[in-house]
Scaffold this active site. Structure first.
Site, PDB file in Angstrom:
ATOM      1  N   ASP A  35       7.429  -6.335  -3.800  1.00  0.00           N
ATOM      2  CA  ASP A  35       6.223  -6.292  -4.623  1.00  0.00           C
ATOM      3  C   ASP A  35       5.284  -7.437  -4.256  1.00  0.00           C
ATOM      4  O   ASP A  35       5.688  -8.604  -4.284  1.00  0.00           O
ATOM      5  CB  ASP A  35       6.639  -6.412  -6.093  1.00  0.00           C
ATOM      6  CG  ASP A  35       5.664  -5.769  -7.047  1.00  0.00           C
ATOM      7  OD1 ASP A  35       4.469  -5.712  -6.717  1.00  0.00           O
ATOM      8  OD2 ASP A  35       6.090  -5.322  -8.117  1.00  0.00           O
ATOM      9  N   ASP A  36       4.055  -7.110  -3.880  1.00  0.00           N
ATOM     10  CA  ASP A  36       3.039  -8.127  -3.580  1.00  0.00           C
ATOM     11  C   ASP A  36       3.447  -9.054  -2.431  1.00  0.00           C
ATOM     12  O   ASP A  36       3.051 -10.223  -2.391  1.00  0.00           O
ATOM     13  CB  ASP A  36       2.735  -8.984  -4.818  1.00  0.00           C
ATOM     14  CG  ASP A  36       1.984  -8.233  -5.900  1.00  0.00           C
ATOM     15  OD1 ASP A  36       1.718  -7.030  -5.719  1.00  0.00           O
ATOM     16  OD2 ASP A  36       1.663  -8.846  -6.929  1.00  0.00           O
ATOM     17  N   CYS A  62       0.039  -1.434  -6.946  1.00  0.00           N
ATOM     18  CA  CYS A  62       1.387  -0.963  -7.196  1.00  0.00           C
ATOM     19  C   CYS A  62       1.561   0.532  -7.459  1.00  0.00           C
ATOM     20  O   CYS A  62       2.137   1.252  -6.662  1.00  0.00           O
ATOM     21  CB  CYS A  62       1.948  -1.747  -8.380  1.00  0.00           C
ATOM     22  SG  CYS A  62       3.527  -1.132  -8.930  1.00  0.00           S
ATOM     23  N   ARG A 101       3.391   3.558  -5.233  1.00  0.00           N
ATOM     24  CA  ARG A 101       4.700   4.090  -5.610  1.00  0.00           C
ATOM     25  C   ARG A 101       4.633   5.588  -5.892  1.00  0.00           C
ATOM     26  O   ARG A 101       5.580   6.333  -5.589  1.00  0.00           O
ATOM     27  CB  ARG A 101       5.241   3.303  -6.801  1.00  0.00           C
ATOM     28  CG  ARG A 101       5.598   1.879  -6.421  1.00  0.00           C
ATOM     29  CD  ARG A 101       5.789   0.947  -7.615  1.00  0.00           C
ATOM     30  NE  ARG A 101       5.766  -0.437  -7.186  1.00  0.00           N
ATOM     31  CZ  ARG A 101       6.856  -1.174  -6.952  1.00  0.00           C
ATOM     32  NH1 ARG A 101       8.050  -0.673  -7.151  1.00  0.00           N
ATOM     33  NH2 ARG A 101       6.735  -2.417  -6.539  1.00  0.00           N
ATOM     34  N   LYS A 108      12.129  -1.679 -10.550  1.00  0.00           N
ATOM     35  CA  LYS A 108      10.797  -1.347 -11.054  1.00  0.00           C
ATOM     36  C   LYS A 108      10.454   0.122 -10.831  1.00  0.00           C
ATOM     37  O   LYS A 108      10.651   0.662  -9.742  1.00  0.00           O
ATOM     38  CB  LYS A 108       9.771  -2.252 -10.356  1.00  0.00           C
ATOM     39  CG  LYS A 108       8.326  -1.993 -10.736  1.00  0.00           C
ATOM     40  CD  LYS A 108       7.423  -3.029 -10.099  1.00  0.00           C
ATOM     41  CE  LYS A 108       5.943  -2.712 -10.298  1.00  0.00           C
ATOM     42  NZ  LYS A 108       5.075  -3.780  -9.785  1.00  0.00           N
ATOM     43  N   HIS A 132       7.253   1.766 -12.898  1.00  0.00           N
ATOM     44  CA  HIS A 132       5.801   1.616 -13.040  1.00  0.00           C
ATOM     45  C   HIS A 132       5.027   2.906 -12.795  1.00  0.00           C
ATOM     46  O   HIS A 132       3.920   2.887 -12.245  1.00  0.00           O
ATOM     47  CB  HIS A 132       5.282   0.512 -12.117  1.00  0.00           C
ATOM     48  CG  HIS A 132       4.012  -0.116 -12.639  1.00  0.00           C
ATOM     49  ND1 HIS A 132       3.226  -0.959 -11.876  1.00  0.00           N
ATOM     50  CD2 HIS A 132       3.387  -0.031 -13.848  1.00  0.00           C
ATOM     51  CE1 HIS A 132       2.191  -1.368 -12.574  1.00  0.00           C
ATOM     52  NE2 HIS A 132       2.261  -0.808 -13.790  1.00  0.00           N
ATOM     53  N   HIS A 164       6.182 -10.323  -6.986  1.00  0.00           N
ATOM     54  CA  HIS A 164       5.169 -10.250  -8.037  1.00  0.00           C
ATOM     55  C   HIS A 164       5.360 -11.410  -9.006  1.00  0.00           C
ATOM     56  O   HIS A 164       6.476 -11.843  -9.276  1.00  0.00           O
ATOM     57  CB  HIS A 164       5.309  -8.915  -8.777  1.00  0.00           C
ATOM     58  CG  HIS A 164       4.124  -8.533  -9.604  1.00  0.00           C
ATOM     59  ND1 HIS A 164       3.735  -9.221 -10.734  1.00  0.00           N
ATOM     60  CD2 HIS A 164       3.229  -7.507  -9.467  1.00  0.00           C
ATOM     61  CE1 HIS A 164       2.665  -8.646 -11.251  1.00  0.00           C
ATOM     62  NE2 HIS A 164       2.330  -7.611 -10.509  1.00  0.00           N
ATOM     63  N   ASP A 207       4.642  -2.940  -1.547  1.00  0.00           N
ATOM     64  CA  ASP A 207       3.753  -1.929  -2.124  1.00  0.00           C
ATOM     65  C   ASP A 207       2.270  -2.198  -1.904  1.00  0.00           C
ATOM     66  O   ASP A 207       1.447  -1.322  -2.165  1.00  0.00           O
ATOM     67  CB  ASP A 207       4.041  -1.741  -3.615  1.00  0.00           C
ATOM     68  CG  ASP A 207       3.845  -3.014  -4.433  1.00  0.00           C
ATOM     69  OD1 ASP A 207       3.606  -4.090  -3.841  1.00  0.00           O
ATOM     70  OD2 ASP A 207       3.946  -2.944  -5.668  1.00  0.00           O
ATOM     71  N   ASN A 208       1.930  -3.368  -1.432  1.00  0.00           N
ATOM     72  CA  ASN A 208       0.522  -3.706  -1.154  1.00  0.00           C
ATOM     73  C   ASN A 208       0.487  -5.087  -0.520  1.00  0.00           C
ATOM     74  O   ASN A 208       1.533  -5.703  -0.272  1.00  0.00           O
ATOM     75  CB  ASN A 208      -0.338  -3.675  -2.418  1.00  0.00           C
ATOM     76  CG  ASN A 208       0.291  -4.311  -3.641  1.00  0.00           C
ATOM     77  OD1 ASN A 208       0.611  -3.620  -4.614  1.00  0.00           O
ATOM     78  ND2 ASN A 208       0.508  -5.616  -3.610  1.00  0.00           N
ATOM     79  N   LYS A 255      -4.376  -8.120  -1.681  1.00  0.00           N
ATOM     80  CA  LYS A 255      -4.164  -7.054  -2.672  1.00  0.00           C
ATOM     81  C   LYS A 255      -5.470  -6.699  -3.403  1.00  0.00           C
ATOM     82  O   LYS A 255      -6.254  -7.579  -3.748  1.00  0.00           O
ATOM     83  CB  LYS A 255      -3.110  -7.521  -3.680  1.00  0.00           C
ATOM     84  CG  LYS A 255      -2.837  -6.568  -4.829  1.00  0.00           C
ATOM     85  CD  LYS A 255      -1.849  -7.172  -5.805  1.00  0.00           C
ATOM     86  CE  LYS A 255      -1.607  -6.302  -7.018  1.00  0.00           C
ATOM     87  NZ  LYS A 255      -0.671  -6.934  -7.985  1.00  0.00           N
TER      88      LYS A 255
END
Length: 574
Positions: A43-44, A81, A85, A144, A146, A237, A343-344, A402
């Site tokens: 994540d991130d 995010c 996903r 996660k 989301h 994240h 994810d980014n 991001k």
């Protein structure tokens, strides 16, 4: 507004090749076996953060995964995010499946409105777990998710958007975009839980322990049944939380600052072959401060922020290593596909001052007070995020980070390992990929595909294409020639060697947006705008963007909600 039937027909026309498009060149899987599938979604995480992508952060277990597999250096996401996903799980563009942004935008005043049904993935979009269940796989989601609309968050047993209602047999993790690593908001299957957690608890370790328990238990009880594990760690994240000893291990590393670290990563990436040797390094963004301009207090505090981030990632790597050890110990590593991605791009939301304690609100503590309280960073009860220029280091060698349409926002590391099939471990692949291509690839490897009809509903055609041919052929063609992008009004489109980008100022008519044009064949990092030299190419790409938008989005392009515009202005000017 485009009628749903018109959208469906357009999608069918664009998907004529279907999931068999690459069938003639797909690698053969081991006779009589179906691979296990492990998808690790970070994540991130910045494109250059991992050691195997040129970062100084110590990630030996992920590096070993890359040494046995392939690194893809042209893998793009949706820059935030939930859209990423949703596309990962469905093989469809985020707008097609009603996930244009994170559902959380509706939780703040001024975060809407959006068209009815937004953030509810339709039943006509079968996901990866549902397709694999139909092929006889056991499916587990750990971490996660989301992808739950705000109106379904209260009760996991109700609604239709929770993992157990979307093809998974087990769920252990958290529902929203982030949670505290020491005291997370946990869900087990279809209920919220509040367990007594030990003093040394950390979510990353817990999630991997749950994963290894599932793997071992399944191996003992159903050894003939393949499994799909989706492991969504909260790393990296915010809040950035990890025991102090992990940050202490990077003492003296980040005191040289983000400008120097970006330059060092850039040279290392070229030496490693992660990026072309002739890549240019774009200058620091105008709104981001130079390290040399910071006060002594700011340099001390901001260096600690990045050390904490590095320790957070290293700690996650240790946990991932335990997962790999379990696959080895149970004799399943050889025929398990492991896909690891972010994810980014790296997080930009904390602005120039960073967040010392309290996410998504201005940091008003004087740097001198932050320095005096430095030991609190990353500890239980503290929720922090590094300043935005560290994200610029994380996105080396690209512009931005991001949320932006530039490659710094969409480009992410991707590693694919399948020892039974991939023979040139450690290689770098340069096929142009999007996150929508991942699910079709995994399904093809499993010997199946998304259904054309499921649950009595005709399914929306899949936009992604398998890239499994690249597992054994470094010269395999790109799975698709064209990919559009839109987030919060900003747009981009790739077509062959060209990529056009428009950052949208909120409230401005879309026809007034300024577009930049990049020749990716000669400019890997999007460092030179050539729109003035190729106006005909730019005009063609702008038309193509509109065609792709009309094909894949059920709604017209509209201005971002007021609250989103306020946050975008904050991200870019503070």
């Amino acid at each position: 507004m485009i009628h749903r039937r018109k959208l469906l027909l357009s999608l069918l026309g664009s998907s004529a090749l279907g999931s068999s498009a690459m069938a003639g060149s797909a690698p053969r899987r081991p006779m009589g076996t179906r691979p296990n599938i492990v998808a690790i979604v970070l994540d991130d995480l910045g494109f250059s953060d991992l050691g195997c992508f040129g970062g100084e952060i110590r990630t030996p277990n992920i590096d070993r995964l890359a040494a046995r597999g392939l690194r893809y250096n042209r893998f793009d996401t949706k820059a935030v995010c939930s859209p990423t996903r949703a596309s990962l799980m469905t093989g469809r563009n985020a707008h097609t499946v009603r996930m244009p942004d994170v559902p959380d935008v509706l939780s703040v005043p001024g975060g809407g409105p959006y068209p009815e049904g937004t953030f509810h993935i339709p039943a006509e979009a079968q996901n990866l777990a549902q397709a694999l269940r139909g092929a006889g796989y056991a499916n587990w989601l750990v971490g996660k998710w989301h992808l739950v609309p705000m109106d379904q968050l209260d009760d996991p047993a109700k609604g239709d958007a929770w993992p157990l209602q979307r093809g998974f047999d087990r769920f252990y993790g958290f529902a929203r975009g982030w949670t505290d690593q020491y005291r997370p908001a946990l869900v087990e299957d279809d209920r919220y839980i509040s367990p007594d957690l030990p003093a040394d608890y950390h979510l990353s370790a817990d999630l991997v322990s749950r994963s290894t328990d599932m793997i071992r238990g399944h191996r003992a009880s159903r050894p003939e049944q393949p499994f799909f594990l989706y492991l969504g760690l909260g790393v990296a994240h915010s809040p950035i939380q990890v025991p102090a000893r992990y940050a202490d291990a990077y003492a003296g590393t980040y005191e040289k600052g983000w400008d120097a670290m970006r330059a060092e990563r850039f040279e290392r990436m070229k030496r490693m072959g992660v990026i072309p040797a002739d890549t240019n390094l774009p200058q620091r963004e105008a709104g981001d401060r130079a390290w040399a301009d910071l006060s002594d207090d700011e340099r001390v505090v901001f260096a600690r922020h990045m050390a904490l981030y590095a320790g957070f990632v290293q700690h996650a790597d240790e946990q991932i290593g335990r997962l790999f050890e379990t696959l080895e110990a149970t004799g399943q590593a050889e025929n398990t596909i492991v896909v690891l991605l972010s994810d980014n791009g790296p997080a930009s939301e904390a602005g120039q001052a960073g967040v010392f304690d309290g996410l998504y609100r201005p940091n008003t503590l004087p740097p001198s007070e932050q320095r005096a309280r430095l030991a609190e960073l990353g500890a239980p009860g503290n929720q922090s995020q590094y300043p935005r220029p560290w994200a610029f280091a994380g996105s080396t060698p690209f512009q931005r980070y991001k949320l932006w349409p530039h490659l710094g926002g969409v480009r992410a590391p991707l590693i694919v390992s399948w020892p039974a099939v991939i023979r040139d471990g450690g290689a770098v692949r340069s096929q142009a990929l999007d996150v929508i291509d991942v699910a079709p690839t995994l399904l093809e490897a499993a010997g199946t595909a998304f259904a054309g009809e499921a649950g009595g509903r005709t399914q929306t055609p899949v936009a992604g294409r398998s890239f499994s041919a690249s597992f054994t052929d470094p010269r395999a063609p790109d799975p698709r020639d064209t990919q559009y992008f839109e987030l919060r009004g900003s747009r981009a489109i790739r077509s062959g060697r060209w990529r056009a980008v428009a950052t949208h100022p909120c409230g401005q008519p879309f026809e007034d947006d300024r577009w930049a044009l990049y020749d990716l064949e000669t400019d890997f990092s999007e460092s030179r705008d050539v729109s003035a030299r190729h106006p005909d190419v730019l005009a063609r790409l702008k038309r193509l963007w509109q065609e792709e938008w009309s094909r894949y989005s059920p709604h017209p392009l509209t201005q971002p909600p007021a609250r989103i515009c306020e946050s975008l202005a904050h991200y870019d000017s503070h």
